[in-house]
Design a protein around this motif. Structure first.
Motif, mmCIF file in Angstrom:
data_model
loop_
_atom_site.group_PDB
_atom_site.id
_atom_site.type_symbol
_atom_site.label_atom_id
_atom_site.label_comp_id
_atom_site.label_asym_id
_atom_site.label_seq_id
_atom_site.Cartn_x
_atom_site.Cartn_y
_atom_site.Cartn_z
ATOM 1 N N LEU A 1 0.818 -1.213 0.000
ATOM 2 C CA LEU A 1 0.000 0.000 0.000
ATOM 3 C C LEU A 1 0.853 1.265 0.000
ATOM 4 C CD1 LEU A 1 -2.878 -0.777 2.519
ATOM 5 C CD2 LEU A 1 -3.174 0.018 0.179
ATOM 6 N N GLN A 2 2.036 1.179 0.619
ATOM 7 C CA GLN A 2 2.916 2.330 0.706
ATOM 8 C C GLN A 2 3.859 2.439 -0.494
ATOM 9 O OE1 GLN A 2 4.202 3.135 5.046
ATOM 10 N NE2 GLN A 2 3.684 0.950 5.028
ATOM 11 N N SER A 3 3.582 1.647 -1.538
ATOM 12 C CA SER A 3 4.356 1.698 -2.792
ATOM 13 C C SER A 3 5.839 1.449 -2.544
ATOM 14 C CB SER A 3 4.152 3.057 -3.482
ATOM 15 O OG SER A 3 2.807 3.251 -3.834
ATOM 16 N N ARG A 4 6.142 0.376 -1.824
ATOM 17 C CA ARG A 4 7.538 0.099 -1.485
ATOM 18 C C ARG A 4 8.032 -1.240 -2.045
ATOM 19 N NH1 ARG A 4 8.825 1.128 4.673
ATOM 20 N NH2 ARG A 4 10.916 1.286 3.771
ATOM 21 N N ASP B 1 12.910 -13.307 8.198
ATOM 22 C CA ASP B 1 14.083 -12.489 7.857
ATOM 23 C C ASP B 1 13.754 -11.293 6.960
ATOM 24 O OD1 ASP B 1 16.019 -13.982 9.328
ATOM 25 O OD2 ASP B 1 16.027 -15.494 7.735
ATOM 26 N N ALA B 2 12.496 -11.029 6.729
ATOM 27 C CA ALA B 2 12.136 -9.894 5.869
ATOM 28 C C ALA B 2 12.445 -8.576 6.574
ATOM 29 C CB ALA B 2 10.664 -9.961 5.499
ATOM 30 N N ASP B 3 12.999 -7.621 5.810
ATOM 31 C CA ASP B 3 13.309 -6.322 6.394
ATOM 32 C C ASP B 3 12.207 -5.302 6.163
ATOM 33 O OD1 ASP B 3 13.675 -6.131 3.688
ATOM 34 O OD2 ASP B 3 15.669 -5.217 3.773
ATOM 35 N N TRP B 4 11.106 -5.736 5.573
ATOM 36 C CA TRP B 4 10.001 -4.811 5.294
ATOM 37 C C TRP B 4 8.826 -4.973 6.250
ATOM 38 C CZ3 TRP B 4 6.202 -8.243 4.397
ATOM 39 C CH2 TRP B 4 6.519 -9.444 3.764
ATOM 40 N N ALA C 1 -0.501 6.686 -7.212
ATOM 41 C CA ALA C 1 -1.469 7.523 -7.921
ATOM 42 C C ALA C 1 -2.784 7.609 -7.152
ATOM 43 C CB ALA C 1 -1.700 6.979 -9.328
ATOM 44 N N LEU C 2 -3.266 6.474 -6.666
ATOM 45 C CA LEU C 2 -4.502 6.488 -5.879
ATOM 46 C C LEU C 2 -4.283 7.081 -4.493
ATOM 47 C CD1 LEU C 2 -6.198 3.055 -6.695
ATOM 48 C CD2 LEU C 2 -6.467 5.261 -7.817
ATOM 49 N N ASP C 3 -3.057 6.917 -3.970
ATOM 50 C CA ASP C 3 -2.681 7.510 -2.681
ATOM 51 C C ASP C 3 -3.635 7.087 -1.572
ATOM 52 O OD1 ASP C 3 -0.859 8.844 -1.213
ATOM 53 O OD2 ASP C 3 -1.331 10.853 -1.931
ATOM 54 N N LEU C 4 -3.834 5.789 -1.467
ATOM 55 C CA LEU C 4 -4.766 5.271 -0.478
ATOM 56 C C LEU C 4 -4.316 5.561 0.952
ATOM 57 C CD1 LEU C 4 -5.567 1.786 -2.079
ATOM 58 C CD2 LEU C 4 -6.937 3.869 -2.173
ATOM 59 N N VAL C 5 -3.011 5.653 1.172
ATOM 60 C CA VAL C 5 -2.526 5.917 2.530
ATOM 61 C C VAL C 5 -2.979 7.304 2.992
ATOM 62 C CG1 VAL C 5 -0.481 6.187 3.966
ATOM 63 C CG2 VAL C 5 -0.574 4.337 2.273
ATOM 64 N N ALA C 6 -2.805 8.305 2.138
ATOM 65 C CA ALA C 6 -3.272 9.649 2.498
ATOM 66 C C ALA C 6 -4.786 9.672 2.635
ATOM 67 C CB ALA C 6 -2.817 10.659 1.440
ATOM 68 N N GLU C 7 -5.478 8.955 1.752
ATOM 69 C CA GLU C 7 -6.932 8.894 1.845
ATOM 70 C C GLU C 7 -7.367 8.194 3.122
ATOM 71 O OE1 GLU C 7 -10.969 9.303 0.216
ATOM 72 O OE2 GLU C 7 -9.069 10.385 0.212
ATOM 73 N N GLY C 8 -6.630 7.147 3.544
ATOM 74 C CA GLY C 8 -6.948 6.458 4.789
ATOM 75 C C GLY C 8 -6.906 7.387 5.983
ATOM 76 N N ALA D 1 -6.562 2.564 5.127
ATOM 77 C CA ALA D 1 -6.163 2.504 3.721
ATOM 78 C C ALA D 1 -6.380 1.112 3.156
ATOM 79 C CB ALA D 1 -4.697 2.917 3.586
ATOM 80 N N TRP D 2 -6.074 0.099 3.941
ATOM 81 C CA TRP D 2 -6.278 -1.287 3.512
ATOM 82 C C TRP D 2 -7.756 -1.550 3.242
ATOM 83 C CZ3 TRP D 2 -5.355 -5.357 1.101
ATOM 84 C CH2 TRP D 2 -5.755 -6.641 1.481
ATOM 85 N N HIS D 3 -8.632 -1.012 4.055
ATOM 86 C CA HIS D 3 -10.063 -1.183 3.827
ATOM 87 C C HIS D 3 -10.512 -0.454 2.555
ATOM 88 C CE1 HIS D 3 -10.666 -1.966 8.425
ATOM 89 N NE2 HIS D 3 -9.893 -2.856 7.833
ATOM 90 N N LEU D 4 -9.914 0.701 2.278
ATOM 91 C CA LEU D 4 -10.207 1.370 1.016
ATOM 92 C C LEU D 4 -9.800 0.501 -0.170
ATOM 93 C CD1 LEU D 4 -9.008 5.005 1.854
ATOM 94 C CD2 LEU D 4 -11.375 4.256 1.562
ATOM 95 N N GLU D 5 -8.690 -0.213 -0.024
ATOM 96 C CA GLU D 5 -8.272 -1.113 -1.107
ATOM 97 C C GLU D 5 -9.212 -2.296 -1.235
ATOM 98 O OE1 GLU D 5 -4.649 -3.870 -2.808
ATOM 99 O OE2 GLU D 5 -4.375 -2.863 -0.898
#
Length: 830
Positions: free
Chosen positions: A87-90, A160-163, A112-119, A174-178
């Motif tokens: 969601l954070q485009s990473r 071991d994921a760093d994300w 482009a949709l910027d769901l995080v800001a919309e959230g 934002a996840w609910h918007l998606e």
């Protein structure tokens, strides 16, 4: 003009998400007290029963959310963590651009949709209980995350994921918007990213290779659902049969949970990870399930461009500017360095610009025209409040009232029962409110070959001219979502006998009481239904014909369960015998200068029991044969295969019967049978092979996770549906399920050294619910199991139960839960 200027003035989030200014009703969204969440301590008790199902009890909403977040993170931490990163485009930051720029296209689309800001913007629009649940969920999820201590202790999919990072209420919103746009805007993300005016450099850099099924239809998410009223049940007041068809892996997997706050909420059922509510389930008064609606979620607008400037489009008697915005991303290079890139995205006042040239050249952005998307679910932040209201409801009237108040259901029908014996179908999903001009124009278009290629018998989409205000969606005073259809114009029906839905439109929810006269946006009326819908209609209206009930057509709970487990199909009786007879009559067949002996296939068809059990022999012959006649429309099978055409007076039984051989020329049935035999011989599959030896759910690459499953493909006209759907509606790169390499022109795939039917989508959570005088009684199967982690005991335990079609009791009362409890976790935090 004023409306457009207001949209631009709100900035890119509002412009790209909605393409219009939110109405006052959206800004002043109703709900409970809007006071800020101020919870310093959380306390919840989780009782885990068999198969890792959590029963979560708390004294308030923040603590209930705390328990839900903790329980979901316990087995599914990686599932949500991956979605938060996405969601954070990473994705490009961690994994590079991906094959065919997959991650880069996705990241650009999400930015482009910027769901995080919309959230963040919509968080305070939610009711106090909803916001408290989100705050508590984030705290509970993050507590469980902290208990893993180090990345090497994370569950296997993201070890071991760093994300992996903590979640926040803003990200959950934002996840609910998606989730609201998984049947609409989410599927267009690559097309949004690739859109660029002609001769623009970035158009050469990015290309969205998109499939028509993924964009034009909702294939890959579906369901069967029945609601039975008091006239059709025994030893109960009403019954519900839920059979949602969702991906068996990834972020759209279901998770079972039971949620309790004394004297406030007591609801059992399923959700998806990250949603602190029950989205399908029941309390002691009402029960509901959802099926994917055929109604439309969006319209495409074709813009008429200025010949001298592809960034201007005609709107009535003026030219409007296509807006642009530059976004920046961090992209990992092959040598591990991070490089900052800048990319431009575009939008009209309708919404994002699209590049759909992979579907057809006319859908490219040219000097003459371009496409723009308007999505009715963009900005739909009301799903959580909608499902909370349903969980607190005590009657059908309460549920219907909640549809009017919240208008939060994104793309789904509702099948509903109550303890009074009522059965209800309603399409309360958000749909565009088309003007009379737009409706008439599109009805004329679908009578043409070009329009029908887009419409696909109602399974497809709507394309409107974007050069005139006459084609704008209508504004209404009594809607929460701008441009959506008011619920009082939606199709719904309450009866005392039965209603059902299997993803065809509202029209045939009951055979005698047709729902007619509704907008085309809800789907077609009086047209051919899918094979699966026709089979559901026959089972529900004449169950005695299939041995499910007696002549009274009344179901007890065991009979209701057999609707799924009897594993029949639309083509398993008369049509099967007709095809077997024809097979004998035409064998052998000359095909491609080769003589094909059909006799083994003919005998297998004749001997097939017409079912899709593990032990059924010859079912794959029918599957491969019907696949030869597949068409890209809701009817699924070419009309030319049938002798008796569709009749709107008997829609559950037509079209039917095998078409006779032509008087002159080639027999398409004979050639189809020959191709099937050729294919099976080349893959070394015997004509009389058992389905259970060919069809499996490969939940991971471990041998113990290769689980045989029964059921059929939707086009085979089955209730118990199991398929492979590529690409999956899941976007998870952590998905475990193996699907192999698909065989061209066949449902078969090569997995390791075998050709098999490898499934990843279909019957997921199965609920048979009865409201009795002593309260609800529920039986359950769950094909995907609770956990995402292959090392967990709950990764495949319920999948094996489903393999055996073995229902289990759902503990509901305190006494039942106490007797079934295997583990207790008491959470307190301050």
């Amino acid at each position: 003009m004023k409306r457009f200027l207001l949209s631009i003035g709100m900035g890119w989030t509002a412009l790209l998400l909605t393409g219009c200014t939110p109405d006052a009703t959206d800004v002043a969204d109703t709900g409970q007290d809007k006071a800020p969440v101020n919870k310093e301590t959380f306390a919840a008790t989780i009782r885990y029963t068999d198969h890792g199902v959590p029963h979560i009890e708390a004294d308030d909403y923040p603590s209930l959310g705390y328990g839900i977040g903790y329980a979901q993170a316990d087995e599914n931490l990686c599932t949500l963590a991956e979605q938060m990163m996405k969601l954070q485009s990473r994705q490009s930051e961690f994994f590079g651009v991906g094959d065919d720029n997959e991650f880069l296209l996705s990241d650009i689309g999400y930015r482009a949709l910027d769901l995080v800001a919309e959230g963040e913007r919509v968080l305070n629009k939610k009711s106090a209980p909803a916001r408290e649940l989100l705050a508590g969920y984030a705290a509970g999820f993050n507590r469980r995350l902290s208990e893993f201590e180090q990345a090497d202790g994370y569950p296997a999919p993201c070890r071991d994921a760093d994300w992996v990072e903590p979640v926040t209420p803003k990200l959950l919103a934002a996840w609910h918007l998606e989730l609201a746009i998984i049947a609409s805007g989410r599927n267009f993300l690559p097309a949004i990213a690739a859109a660029a005016p002609p001769d623009h450099d970035q158009a050469a850099q990015l290309h969205a290779g998109l499939g028509a099924d993924a964009l034009l239809t909702s294939e890959g998410i579906g369901s069967n659902g029945w609601a039975l009223g008091q006239e059709r049940v025994i030893d109960a007041n009403a019954m519900l049969l839920a059979n949602p068809h969702f991906p068996l892996d990834g972020e759209l997997r279901f998770f079972e949970q039971h949620l309790t706050i004394a004297d406030e909420i007591d609801v059992s059922g399923i959700t998806v990870i990250g949603m602190p509510a029950v989205i399908m389930g029941f309390n002691d008064q009402v029960g509901w399930m959802h099926t994917v609606s055929q109604a439309k979620r969006f319209t495409l607008y074709q813009l008429e461009l200025d010949p001298d400037d592809p960034l201007r489009y005609r709107y009535d008697d003026q030219w409007r500017e296509i807006e642009s915005r530059d976004i920046t991303l961090q992209v990992r290079q092959d040598d591990g360095r991070l490089e900052t890139i800048t990319h431009t995205v575009y939008a009209s006042h309708y919404g994002p610009m699209l590049d759909l040239s992979s579907l057809e050249p006319g859908f490219a952005w040219t000097r003459d025209s371009a496409l723009s998307l308007r999505d009715v679910n963009a900005g739909n932040h009301r799903m959580l409040d909608q499902w909370l209201a349903m969980a607190r409801s005590t009657s059908t009237e309460d549920i219907l009232d909640s549809f009017v108040e919240h208008q939060g259901l994104p793309f789904i029908n509702t099948l509903l029962i109550d303890h009074e014996g009522n059965a209800t179908y309603a399409d309360a999903s958000l749909t565009p409110h088309l003007s009379g001009t737009a409706e008439a124009w599109w009805r004329e278009m679908i009578a043409t070959p070009r329009g029908q290629a887009i419409w696909r018998d109602g399974a497809g989409m709507i394309l409107l001219p974007g050069n005139a205000s006459d084609f704008e969606w209508l504004a209404s005073d009594n809607v929460r979502q701008p441009g959506s259809t008011p619920f009082d114009q939606a199709p719904w029906i309450t009866r005392k006998d039965y209603v059902y839905n299997a993803n065809s439109s509202h029209w045939l929810s009951h055979l005698q009481e047709r729902l007619e006269g509704h907008s085309i946006v809800y789907g077609p009326e009086g047209t051919v239904r899918s094979p699966r819908t026709r089979y559901n209609a026959q089972l529900a209206s004449e169950p005695e014909r299939f041995g499910l009930t007696g002549e009274d057509r009344r179901f007890n709970l065991d009979a209701l369960k057999r609707v799924l487990t009897h594993n029949g199909g639309l083509f398993g009786e008369e049509f099967r015998q007709q095809l077997a007879d024809r097979c004998h009559a035409v064998s052998p067949v000359e095909l491609d200068y080769e003589t094909i002996d059909l006799e083994k296939a003919c005998k297998a068809l004749a001997a097939w029991d017409g079912r899709y059990h593990l032990a059924s022999r010859g079912a794959h012959i029918m599957r491969e044969f019907l696949h030869e006649f597949r068409v890209p429309g809701h009817r699924d099978i070419d009309d030319a295969l049938f002798a008796i055409p569709f009749d709107p007076d008997t829609p559950e039984r037509t079209p039917r019967d095998l078409a006779p051989a032509p008087d002159h020329g080639d027999d398409p049935v004979a050639f189809a049978l020959a191709r099937v035999v050729q294919r099976l011989e080349s893959t070394e599959i015997a004509a009389d092979a058992e389905l259970g030896k060919l069809q499996l759910l490969a939940k991971s690459d471990r041998p113990e996770h290769r689980i045989p499953v029964s059921g059929g493909y939707s086009y085979e006209g089955v209730f118990n549906m199991m398929e492979r759907r590529l690409p999956s509606r899941s976007t998870s790169r952590l998905a475990n399920t193996r699907t192999g390499n698909p065989l061209p022109d066949s449902p078969l795939a090569r997995l390791d050294d075998q050709h098999l039917y490898t499934v990843n989508y279909g019957s997921s959570f199965m609920l048979a619910l009865a409201f009795t005088d002593n309260g609800p009684v529920a039986r359950v199967m769950m094909s995907m199991s609770q956990s995402h982690d292959p090392t967990s005991p709950h990764f495949a335990d319920q999948s094996r139960h489903y393999s055996r079609l073995q229902w289990r009791d759902m503990p509901i009362t305190a006494q039942q839960i106490e007797a079934a409890t295997r583990r207790v976790v008491v959470l307190e935090d301050s």
